[in-house]
Write an enzyme that holds these catalytic residues in place. Structure first.
Site, PDB file in Angstrom:
ATOM      1  N   CYS A  74       0.824  -1.205   0.000  1.00  0.00           N
ATOM      2  CA  CYS A  74       0.000   0.000   0.000  1.00  0.00           C
ATOM      3  C   CYS A  74       0.860   1.258   0.000  1.00  0.00           C
ATOM      4  O   CYS A  74       1.810   1.379   0.785  1.00  0.00           O
ATOM      5  CB  CYS A  74      -0.910  -0.003   1.232  1.00  0.00           C
ATOM      6  SG  CYS A  74      -1.985   1.431   1.352  1.00  0.00           S
ATOM      7  N   CYS A 162      -7.454   1.338  -0.879  1.00  0.00           N
ATOM      8  CA  CYS A 162      -7.072   0.589   0.328  1.00  0.00           C
ATOM      9  C   CYS A 162      -6.909  -0.871  -0.044  1.00  0.00           C
ATOM     10  O   CYS A 162      -7.821  -1.481  -0.613  1.00  0.00           O
ATOM     11  CB  CYS A 162      -8.133   0.743   1.418  1.00  0.00           C
ATOM     12  SG  CYS A 162      -7.770  -0.224   2.908  1.00  0.00           S
ATOM     13  N   GLN A 271     -18.178 -10.641  11.759  1.00  0.00           N
ATOM     14  CA  GLN A 271     -16.738 -10.885  11.727  1.00  0.00           C
ATOM     15  C   GLN A 271     -16.142 -10.247  10.476  1.00  0.00           C
ATOM     16  O   GLN A 271     -16.694 -10.339   9.378  1.00  0.00           O
ATOM     17  CB  GLN A 271     -16.443 -12.386  11.742  1.00  0.00           C
ATOM     18  CG  GLN A 271     -16.816 -13.076  13.049  1.00  0.00           C
ATOM     19  CD  GLN A 271     -15.867 -12.724  14.183  1.00  0.00           C
ATOM     20  OE1 GLN A 271     -14.850 -12.044  14.005  1.00  0.00           O
ATOM     21  NE2 GLN A 271     -16.194 -13.188  15.385  1.00  0.00           N
ATOM     22  N   ASP A 369     -17.264 -16.614  22.879  1.00  0.00           N
ATOM     23  CA  ASP A 369     -16.703 -15.678  21.890  1.00  0.00           C
ATOM     24  C   ASP A 369     -16.893 -14.261  22.408  1.00  0.00           C
ATOM     25  O   ASP A 369     -17.644 -13.467  21.846  1.00  0.00           O
ATOM     26  CB  ASP A 369     -17.393 -15.868  20.535  1.00  0.00           C
ATOM     27  CG  ASP A 369     -16.793 -14.976  19.446  1.00  0.00           C
ATOM     28  OD1 ASP A 369     -15.661 -14.479  19.645  1.00  0.00           O
ATOM     29  OD2 ASP A 369     -17.454 -14.782  18.408  1.00  0.00           O
ATOM     30  N   CYS A 395     -10.413 -12.451  20.998  1.00  0.00           N
ATOM     31  CA  CYS A 395      -9.834 -11.354  20.220  1.00  0.00           C
ATOM     32  C   CYS A 395      -8.798 -10.586  21.040  1.00  0.00           C
ATOM     33  O   CYS A 395      -8.363  -9.508  20.625  1.00  0.00           O
ATOM     34  CB  CYS A 395     -10.921 -10.417  19.700  1.00  0.00           C
ATOM     35  SG  CYS A 395     -11.919  -9.650  20.983  1.00  0.00           S
TER      36      CYS A 395
END
Length: 438
Positions: A74, A162, A271, A369, A395
């Site tokens: 990028c 992006c 997600q 989760d 996470c």
């Protein structure tokens, strides 16, 4: 009054790298973290932020490069705060994240899995189907900026595409900039939310002032030109309305291994990485080893991402979630997929007492989760639930390690396996999965 000393470029050798891609330079008096520098490199940098025990610096030049350094894909890398690790190969990124997970489990939880799972991986580019883009009319640049915030400043990155956003949005940064510049409310439009389903893509424009009739027509034309759903949000979530098309289809994604379709809102949680999510759900269901007569608890269930596949392989599934809108979506998804054995309830899992009927009733299997804060309140009551097997999708490696320590050292579970899930390539975010057996 004493003048603040002007910062000058400095040169240092990098002895190591933090989990989020910052090189560690030991200099007299204070450690300096240099964003984007790699172990073994000699770099030129300038200090940007001063803390009590360390300084943060911007990389100016790599004088002697590490063999692990690669060319970022990028053009905005280094300025944009969306990615931190594009200068490191995919394999090295995953190795570093695996080490972060191992270090946290050992240091915080004092546990180690019997087996390390292979990382779940997919294409590292154009994976991000949910994002929030900042918008700012900048007269000095003669254009409206659309993109992520800069790494070292609160400004919006001047970018033109992006490489991690899912298509077609990845290629629409410049068209969005030009489009917003034509609106009468361009200075009153601070963000755009992106949602990409398997079937359609949606853009949600946050507007602080009402759009004029001419603006609304421009929104419709943009949606028609690029085949996008266009939504406006003038206030809270209940103010959301669709401008184009007149009757928008519900966004959805498929979990083909379970013949499940999951519908989601343009502003609802889903997600980030579609390919990784499919793999993650399959691995979690396999690791849970459910049997046809099992009662399963899916805690922090969201819109049914794990619950509905689990319902295909167990007697009953009870999903618990604190957000009423997510629970409503989960119930709708259960109906959509004819999952009569899946039930969903609204409960704030951070405030449970252990006397709840669903805890007293117990379960054969549990899937967790949670958000970054982890599942400490649920884990505290795991002995009452009495599940033989628990799969924990995390996470945040720190809170997983904390909860794993309680499961193993206090509640008599063994940590059977653990491994990373590369949900967010090129970022420092570490997603992981762990399996506990009673």
């Amino acid at each position: 009054m004493a003048r603040r000393r002007r910062r000058e470029p400095e040169v240092a050798h990098i002895r190591g790298v933090t989990h989020d891609g910052k090189g560690i330079a030991d200099l007299p008096g204070k450690t300096v973290f240099v964003a984007g520098a790699l172990t073994g490199e000699e770099v030129e940098f300038i200090r940007r932020k001063s803390r009590r025990n360390f300084d943060e610096a911007e990389l100016l030049e790599v004088r002697q490069a590490s063999p692990e350094r690669i060319e970022p894909k990028c053009d905005a890398f280094g300025r944009c705060g969306g990615c931190a690790l594009q200068h490191i190969s995919d394999d090295e990124q995953r190795t570093g994240k695996s080490q972060v997970l191992a270090d946290n489990l050992q240091r915080i939880g004092r546990v180690e899995p019997k087996t390390w799972l292979e990382p779940l991986t997919a294409d590292a580019w154009h994976y991000r189907r949910r994002a929030r883009l900042a918008v700012k009319d900048v007269p000095g640049k003669g254009r409206v900026l659309v993109g992520f915030r800069e790494r070292s400043a609160p400004y919006i990155t001047d970018m033109h595409r992006c490489e991690v956003l899912a298509e077609p949005i990845a290629s629409l940064i410049d068209p969005l900039s030009d489009f917003v510049g034509t609106l009468s409310i361009r200075s009153r439009l601070p963000q755009i939310e992106v949602a990409v389903g398997d079937n359609e893509s949606a853009l949600v424009f946050r507007v602080l002032d009402p759009a004029s009739d001419a603006d609304l027509e421009q929104f419709r034309k943009f949606g028609e030109q690029y085949g996008l759903q266009i939504w406006l949000q003038p206030g809270g979530l209940d103010s959301l309305y669709c401008v184009y098309p007149e009757k928008p289809a519900k966004l959805h994604y498929r979990l083909d291994a379970f013949d499940v379709t999951v519908e989601f809102s343009p502003v609802g949680f889903v997600q980030i990485n579609a390919d990784i999510n499919r793999q993650m759900v399959e691995r979690a269901v396999d690791l849970l080893e459910t049997e046809s007569g099992d009662r399963v608890l899916d805690l922090y269930c969201g819109i049914g991402n794990f619950s509905l596949p689990l319902a295909r392989r167990s007697r009953t599934v009870l999903g618990i979630e604190g957000d009423a809108q997510l629970v409503a979506a989960a119930n709708d998804n259960a109906s959509l997929n004819d999952c009569a054995n899946a039930e969903f309830r609204v409960t704030d899992l951070s405030k449970i007492s252990g006397d709840e009927p669903w805890i007293q009733q117990g379960a054969d299997r549990v899937l967790l989760d949670p958000a970054r804060s982890g599942a400490a309140e649920v884990v505290a009551h795991m002995p009452k639930i009495g599940a033989k097997r628990v799969v924990y999708v995390s996470c945040h490696p720190g809170t997983l390690a904390r909860d794993a320590g309680i499961m193993v050292n206090e509640h008599g579970y063994s940590l059977e396996a653990a491994g990373i899930i590369d949900m967010f390539p090129h970022t420092a975010h570490v997603e992981s999965i762990a399996v506990f057996n009673k």
